[in-house]
Scaffold this motif. Structure first.
Motif, mmCIF file in Angstrom:
data_model
loop_
_atom_site.group_PDB
_atom_site.id
_atom_site.type_symbol
_atom_site.label_atom_id
_atom_site.label_comp_id
_atom_site.label_asym_id
_atom_site.label_seq_id
_atom_site.Cartn_x
_atom_site.Cartn_y
_atom_site.Cartn_z
ATOM 1 N N TYR A 223 0.918 -1.476 0.025
ATOM 2 C CA TYR A 223 -0.070 -0.347 0.205
ATOM 3 C C TYR A 223 0.753 1.082 -0.294
ATOM 4 N N CYS A 224 1.556 1.243 0.773
ATOM 5 C CA CYS A 224 3.008 2.564 1.002
ATOM 6 C C CYS A 224 3.498 2.434 -1.051
ATOM 7 N N LYS A 225 4.094 1.831 -0.836
ATOM 8 C CA LYS A 225 4.500 1.695 -2.017
ATOM 9 C C LYS A 225 3.914 2.521 -3.494
ATOM 10 N N SER A 226 2.390 1.912 -3.355
ATOM 11 C CA SER A 226 1.787 1.598 -4.070
ATOM 12 C C SER A 226 1.267 3.755 -4.653
ATOM 13 N N TYR A 227 1.437 4.117 -3.291
ATOM 14 C CA TYR A 227 0.522 5.221 -2.907
ATOM 15 C C TYR A 227 1.837 5.964 -3.327
ATOM 16 N N ILE A 228 2.822 6.155 -3.310
ATOM 17 C CA ILE A 228 4.428 6.785 -3.229
ATOM 18 C C ILE A 228 4.202 6.859 -4.818
ATOM 19 N N ASP A 229 3.765 5.834 -5.549
ATOM 20 C CA ASP A 229 4.049 5.261 -6.803
ATOM 21 C C ASP A 229 3.144 6.322 -7.926
ATOM 22 N N VAL A 230 2.357 6.695 -7.113
ATOM 23 C CA VAL A 230 0.537 7.307 -8.255
ATOM 24 C C VAL A 230 1.278 8.715 -7.716
ATOM 25 N N GLN A 231 1.946 9.017 -6.209
ATOM 26 C CA GLN A 231 1.998 10.600 -6.151
ATOM 27 C C GLN A 231 3.042 10.785 -6.713
ATOM 28 N N TYR A 232 4.252 10.334 -7.077
ATOM 29 C CA TYR A 232 5.197 10.372 -8.376
ATOM 30 C C TYR A 232 5.272 10.579 -9.928
ATOM 31 N N THR A 233 4.013 9.435 -10.319
ATOM 32 C CA THR A 233 3.206 9.725 -11.755
ATOM 33 C C THR A 233 3.000 10.859 -11.947
ATOM 34 N N ILE A 234 2.239 11.688 -10.630
ATOM 35 C CA ILE A 234 1.078 13.233 -9.946
ATOM 36 C C ILE A 234 2.602 13.979 -10.750
ATOM 37 N N TRP A 235 3.988 13.593 -10.321
ATOM 38 C CA TRP A 235 3.936 14.701 -10.344
ATOM 39 C C TRP A 235 5.507 14.561 -10.710
#
Length: 275
Positions: A223-235
């Protein structure tokens, strides 16, 4: 009110039959009835779930449409497939373990009628343990488009099971995509940054089933990694700043390493309104 809408749901084998029943019933009992309910069967289901679907399908054959998938593809892909079967422009999302209040869709339809520019309308949720009467907290999200635009840089400004959206706006924004988790946040970010207008009704219109497993899931590395991955994609798209990315990354890592009692305290203090 004569505006038609579709309901879009996705079901997989781990769902409990009694939860599914309450969820479907809550949509059948809307003060403005749906024109159709699309239920995507995301892979092979248990016989108990199949039996429940068969009963509803026989009783409401003209209303409930089942879309079977041979294998489990995940929520995002299942919803994209189901969206293609929705014949109406307005689509109400619904999860198979939550309960919509009777006036939910009527109030969302009214919002779309009053403002034709809207592409997404959501609402607040009340979270409950075990019984719907045992409401423990609420997730409050921003109501105006301006506040939603600011909020989405760090957190999802929608409670996903509550949203009603325009089908064409979702499809033109790329749909839910291929992510296995947080695909809703990724979609909503793309929609907002493409210029689609949004709002949330300042009222809890859905009862969200919560329990201890929700905290355990939020503390998992996946969950932690997937949230960070999505935020990185948004950035990477330029839809948030480097500071926004760092704040979200730090927050998710904190929740991953923090003891359970601290996570619960942080959630109740800053992320939810306690009842």
């Amino acid at each position: 009110m004569d505006q038609k809408y579709s309901v879009l749901m996705s079901l997989y084998y781990k769902e409990k039959s009694e939860y599914l029943t309450k969820s479907i019933d809550s949509m059948l009992e809307q003060t403005v009835k749906p024109d159709e309910i699309i239920i995507v069967k995301d892979g092979e289901l248990t016989q108990e779930l199949e039996d429940i679907l068969s009963i509803y399908h026989r009783k409401f054959s003209s209303l409930i449409k089942l879309v079977p998938l041979e294998t489990n593809v995940g929520l995002g892909k299942a919803l994209d497939i189901g969206l293609n079967y929705c014949s109406n422009q307005l689509v109400a999302r619904m999860d198979t373990d939550d309960i919509s209040l009777p006036e939910r869709c009527e109030k969302q339809l009214k919002m779309f009628q009053e403002n034709s520019e809207l592409s997404i309308v959501g609402a607040m949720i009340d979270e409950f343990y075990e019984k719907p009467s045992n409401v423990v907290s609420s997730r409050v999200v921003p109501t105006s488009h301006k506040d939603i635009v600011a909020f989405i840089k760090r957190r999802s400004p929608f409670n996903h099971p509550t949203v009603m959206f325009k089908k064409d706006a979702v499809i033109s924004s790329g749909g839910y995509g291929n992510l296995r988790r947080k695909q809703d946040l990724d979609l909503f970010s793309r929609m907002i940054n493409k210029g689609h207008k949004a709002a949330n009704i300042d009222e809890s219109l859905l009862l969200f089933r919560s329990n201890e497993d929700n905290f355990k899931r939020r503390k998992s590395w996946s969950y932690c990694k997937s949230y960070i991955d999505v935020q990185y994609t948004i950035w990477r798209r330029g839809h948030c700043s480097l500071i926004d990315l760092m704040v979200v990354t730090s927050g998710q890592l904190f929740m991953f390493v923090a003891p359970m009692w601290m996570l619960k305290y942080f959630s109740s203090k800053y992320l939810r309104q306690q009842k």
